[in-house]
Design an enzyme around this catalytic site. Structure first.
Site, PDB file in Angstrom:
ATOM      1  N   TYR A   1     -64.084 -71.795  23.161  1.00  0.00           N
ATOM      2  CA  TYR A   1     -64.732 -72.340  21.965  1.00  0.00           C
ATOM      3  C   TYR A   1     -65.779 -71.378  21.389  1.00  0.00           C
ATOM      4  O   TYR A   1     -65.774 -71.077  20.191  1.00  0.00           O
ATOM      5  CB  TYR A   1     -65.370 -73.667  22.358  1.00  0.00           C
ATOM      6  CG  TYR A   1     -66.102 -74.428  21.290  1.00  0.00           C
ATOM      7  CD1 TYR A   1     -65.438 -75.266  20.407  1.00  0.00           C
ATOM      8  CD2 TYR A   1     -67.495 -74.354  21.202  1.00  0.00           C
ATOM      9  CE1 TYR A   1     -66.122 -76.002  19.457  1.00  0.00           C
ATOM     10  CE2 TYR A   1     -68.187 -75.089  20.259  1.00  0.00           C
ATOM     11  CZ  TYR A   1     -67.499 -75.910  19.384  1.00  0.00           C
ATOM     12  OH  TYR A   1     -68.192 -76.632  18.451  1.00  0.00           O
TER      13      TYR A   1
ATOM     14  N   VAL B   1     -63.974 -74.416  13.428  1.00  0.00           N
ATOM     15  CA  VAL B   1     -63.444 -74.427  14.797  1.00  0.00           C
ATOM     16  C   VAL B   1     -63.183 -75.862  15.246  1.00  0.00           C
ATOM     17  O   VAL B   1     -62.195 -76.140  15.925  1.00  0.00           O
ATOM     18  CB  VAL B   1     -64.436 -73.732  15.753  1.00  0.00           C
ATOM     19  CG1 VAL B   1     -63.954 -73.810  17.195  1.00  0.00           C
ATOM     20  CG2 VAL B   1     -64.637 -72.273  15.345  1.00  0.00           C
ATOM     21  N   GLU B   2     -64.070 -76.772  14.875  1.00  0.00           N
ATOM     22  CA  GLU B   2     -63.969 -78.157  15.329  1.00  0.00           C
ATOM     23  C   GLU B   2     -62.823 -78.914  14.660  1.00  0.00           C
ATOM     24  O   GLU B   2     -62.045 -79.597  15.317  1.00  0.00           O
ATOM     25  CB  GLU B   2     -65.288 -78.892  15.036  1.00  0.00           C
ATOM     26  CG  GLU B   2     -66.434 -78.545  15.967  1.00  0.00           C
ATOM     27  CD  GLU B   2     -66.296 -79.220  17.324  1.00  0.00           C
ATOM     28  OE1 GLU B   2     -65.371 -80.038  17.487  1.00  0.00           O
ATOM     29  OE2 GLU B   2     -67.107 -78.914  18.203  1.00  0.00           O
ATOM     30  N   SER B   3     -62.735 -78.823  13.339  1.00  0.00           N
ATOM     31  CA  SER B   3     -61.822 -79.705  12.604  1.00  0.00           C
ATOM     32  C   SER B   3     -60.967 -78.988  11.565  1.00  0.00           C
ATOM     33  O   SER B   3     -60.210 -79.641  10.853  1.00  0.00           O
ATOM     34  CB  SER B   3     -62.644 -80.780  11.880  1.00  0.00           C
ATOM     35  OG  SER B   3     -63.491 -80.174  10.899  1.00  0.00           O
TER      36      SER B   3
END
Length: 448
Positions: A236, A130-132
């Site tokens: 998120y 999800v982040e990168s």
């Protein structure tokens, strides 16, 4: 075993003492054993002599990584419309999701093992997705970097070294340790609520704490779904849960996950002191680009002169590398050439000639300014002008940023924000005109 015998010892003594007094046996045993159960002394002794089950049963053999990951999911019973919406978004972009998950292949095994060591939900291992998008070289427009997208200040707070040679935020091992430690602190802060901890990882503990206090003052619930949090954070957490739902039940969603074996992909190999990365790649029998993918924290053509003195290498290449490194003459660990400065030379001209940066020349030769003297010598790092320089053009010397256009954005405003030219923005994105639309993705290359 000993504990169980001690626990049942009073019961066994009671049974033995009651053999000569049937009435007493019925009365006292009834007080210990529910009326719906019957107990046979032989069965009980047989049970006590049986081997104890393992505290952590060995996982079934032949599980792939996704199946092993799913076995540790702890948040799957959470249902919400926002999760369903994120699931549908993923399913509408199946090909993109498959490519993203495939990028996790070099790192997921290590991340999952670290998550399991800490007893954390396996869903946490998917946060870098999800982040990168599982890219250790990823940079956000706000300056966050690496698999776990640490901001510079947060990274330093958690011990992630950042300097000209090395950025531990992009180191898969160091950043994973820091991120999981951070998440554990957040989980403790929010009384074991993993959704609040994950939200705080995105928005900051202070933001989540203020939202909780606001709801308490208004007599409202303080679970994640009830808090007034930033829009990005409200998306998120459901996005992470949606990703875990798909991975946990790919057949249900008609998803074919990329094949990733549940096995060690890389190991940390000590190198003793500074080492040229091109030399390291040759010793390991691999190309420099693959070496840099695993060692994304390295900024230059060599490892940090002051450490960390290790490299991450594919598990099947570590032994060969170590043997060849041990036999390597000391003077071949770094590749340099010695240049005699001529009249009229300047650092810029010399740097261009050898394909290295002025900063590299200054750092290598411990220069405090650009002043050089004819007749003196400069040490030129040769690897800085070949493969490694080319590999670092985008991911290190320049930072490629993905920017999503927002309502009201213009090319001029975006160019000003990133300190680039409008003409360059158009060239990088093959734009014929100036019109943009919300949600459109632009590539921005920032030179550092």
């Amino acid at each position: 075993m000993t504990y169980r015998i001690l626990l049942l010892l009073p019961f066994l003594i009671l049974l033995a003492s009651c053999v000569s007094n049937p009435q007493k046996q019925k009365t006292q045993a009834a007080a210990i054993i529910p009326a719906t159960e019957t107990t046979n002394i032989d069965d009980l002794l047989e049970e006590l002599s049986a081997p104890e089950p393992e505290a952590f049963p060995a996982p079934p053999e032949n599980l792939n990584l996704w199946q092993q990951l799913a076995r540790g999911f702890q948040l799957q019973d959470i249902e919400h419309a926002n999760i369903d919406r994120e699931i549908q978004i993923f399913l509408d972009r199946r090909d993109s999701l498959t490519r993203q998950l495939k990028k996790g292949e070099p790192f997921l095994y290590h991340i999952l093992q670290e998550v399991r060591k800490r007893g954390m939900p396996s869903e946490i291992a998917l946060l870098p997705g999800v982040e990168s998008g599982f890219r250790p070289t990823a940079y956000s427009r706000h300056g966050a970097a690496g698999l776990w997208q640490f901001m510079p200040a947060t990274g330093r707070y958690f011990g992630l070294k950042q300097d000209w040679w090395y950025d531990a935020r992009r180191d898969p091992v160091e950043s994973t340790e820091a991120a999981l430690g951070y998440l554990q602190k957040l989980n403790k802060r929010f009384d074991g609520d993993w959704l609040l901890a994950i939200a705080a990882y995105n928005a900051g503990g202070g933001t989540v704490g203020r939202a909780i206090r606001k709801n308490l003052e208004q007599d409202k619930p303080i679970d994640f779904w009830s808090l007034d949090l930033p829009a990005e954070t409200r998306q998120y957490v459901p996005r992470l849960l949606a990703l875990s739902h798909i991975i946990g039940q790919p057949e249900r969603y008609g998803m074919v996950l990329p094949a990733i074996e549940n096995e060690l992909r890389f190991v940390r190999v000590p190198i003793g002191e500074q080492l040229d990365l091109k030399v390291a790649a040759e010793l390991a029998g691999m190309n420099t680009e693959d070496l840099l993918l695993l060692n994304a924290g390295l900024n230059r053509w060599a490892t940090h002169p002051d450490g960390p003195h290790y490299l991450l290498l594919p598990a099947d290449k570590a032994e060969q590398f170590s043997e060849k490194l041990a036999a390597l003459p000391e003077d071949q660990r770094l590749r340099w050439t010695r240049y005699r400065i001529k009249r009229g030379d300047n650092l810029g001209r010399i740097a261009r000639h050898y394909g290295v940066s002025v900063q590299a020349l200054m750092q290598t030769n411990h220069l405090k300014n650009h002043r050089i003297r004819a007749g003196a010598h400069l040490m030129i790092p040769l690897s800085g002008s070949t493969t490694i320089a080319a590999a670092n053009t985008i991911s290190r010397s320049n930072r490629k940023v993905r920017y999503h256009v927002r309502k009201g954005d213009s090319l001029y405003a975006i160019a000003k924000q990133f300190g680039v030219k409008v003409a360059d923005l158009k060239k990088w994105n093959r734009l014929a005109g100036d019109r943009l639309k919300p949600g459109q993705e632009l590539t921005v290359v920032r030179t550092l």
